[in-house]
Design an enzyme around this catalytic site. Sequence first.
Site, PDB file in Angstrom:
ATOM      1  N   ASP A  49       0.837  -1.202   0.000  1.00  0.00           N
ATOM      2  CA  ASP A  49       0.000   0.000   0.000  1.00  0.00           C
ATOM      3  C   ASP A  49       0.870   1.248   0.000  1.00  0.00           C
ATOM      4  OD1 ASP A  49      -2.869   1.167   0.679  1.00  0.00           O
ATOM      5  OD2 ASP A  49      -1.415   2.260   1.891  1.00  0.00           O
ATOM      6  N   TYR A  54       3.080   9.835  -0.595  1.00  0.00           N
ATOM      7  CA  TYR A  54       4.176   9.243   0.194  1.00  0.00           C
ATOM      8  C   TYR A  54       5.532   9.482  -0.491  1.00  0.00           C
ATOM      9  CZ  TYR A  54       0.381   6.500   2.436  1.00  0.00           C
ATOM     10  OH  TYR A  54      -0.766   6.097   3.070  1.00  0.00           O
ATOM     11  N   LYS A  79      -2.804   5.848  -4.396  1.00  0.00           N
ATOM     12  CA  LYS A  79      -3.926   6.752  -4.114  1.00  0.00           C
ATOM     13  C   LYS A  79      -3.705   8.116  -4.754  1.00  0.00           C
ATOM     14  CE  LYS A  79      -3.749   4.645   0.490  1.00  0.00           C
ATOM     15  NZ  LYS A  79      -2.320   4.554   0.839  1.00  0.00           N
ATOM     16  N   HIS A 112      -7.650   9.367  -1.904  1.00  0.00           N
ATOM     17  CA  HIS A 112      -6.984   9.336  -0.592  1.00  0.00           C
ATOM     18  C   HIS A 112      -7.848   9.959   0.523  1.00  0.00           C
ATOM     19  CE1 HIS A 112      -2.613   9.100   1.057  1.00  0.00           C
ATOM     20  NE2 HIS A 112      -3.482   8.910   2.033  1.00  0.00           N
TER      21      HIS A 112
END
Length: 275
Positions: A49, A54, A79, A112
């Site tokens: 994930d 990120y 996401k 998200h």
Amino acid sequence: MSKGLNDCTMLSNGVNMPWLGFGVFKIPDGDDVVKTVNIALEIGYRSIDTASIYGNERGVGKAIKESSIPREEIFITTKIWNSDQGYDNTLNAFEESLKKLDIDYVDLYLIHWPGKNLYIKTWKAMERIYQYGRARAIGVSNFHIHHLHNLMSHCDINPMVNQVEFHPFLLQPELIRFCMDNNIQIEAWSPLTKGLYLHHPVITTIAEKYNKTPAQVLLRWDIQHCVVCIPKSVHRERIEENTCIFDFELVEADMDALDALNEGKRLGPDPNTFF
Ligand SMILES: NC(=O)c1ccc[n+]([C@@H]2O[C@H](COP(=O)([O-])OP(=O)(O)OC[C@H]3O[C@@H](n4cnc5c(N)ncnc54)[C@H](OP(=O)(O)O)[C@@H]3O)[C@@H](O)[C@H]2O)c1
């Protein structure tokens, strides 16, 4: 019920998604994430994930390539970030994520956060991505019931997953029931309370009883609630420890004791106010 690391839940469109995945939030891109994802894959995780925010999609993709595990054996989630929402922006952001991951489809693409007022336009683009076979499943993250109601009354395809903050201190029973009733798989983020409440006496007492660790108890609790979980760690021993959750079963009284810790405590932002 789930018996092993590679056991899957079947999403509403028939796609299989592992009950246990590996989260990579806050693992820096480059050698750090490549090394950590390689360890997770070596140990046997087959679901990763990540998210565009990120900043480590490139490293995740590199680790997957290096592993030489066939692409179709790994379930990859990413996401779309808040500032990329909207129809055209979503299509562009998706291509960008694929490029960084160096793959030609994702297994699960999520919105998200609901954000303010663009999630329906965003979802229309997600539907197109799905219909073109570029994402095997599409879903949302951090959606409350009212967001889901609104989305589902405007869309052609219902979300297959809702990834939300979920641990014994934040149970959200109405949301869980709503998702189950609508065939939306719940997926837990911060299933280990970010490591903050692993020393809570109710959790440690249950852990001692089963000769398991607090982390294993929390992950097992997720699985028995039929919730997918994606713990994160950068330590090999913990990454491995977090997989050893399929050889015991919490009895109802212990499930109830963990449920009773619920106090609606959020460790992350409230989706109603996080833009
Ligand atoms: N959709 C969203 O909005 C959203 C938000 C947050 C997170 N997520 C996803 O959910 C994943 C998991 O959430 P999270 O990273 O916030 O938190 P988490 O998995 O609940 O906890 C991670 C923390 O627990 C520690 N830890 C891991 N295994 C442990 C063990 N066996 N014993 C003791 N400590 C342990 C880790 O430390 P070390 O790394 O030092 O081992 C880290 O500090 C993320 O990585 C991300 O993929 C999604």
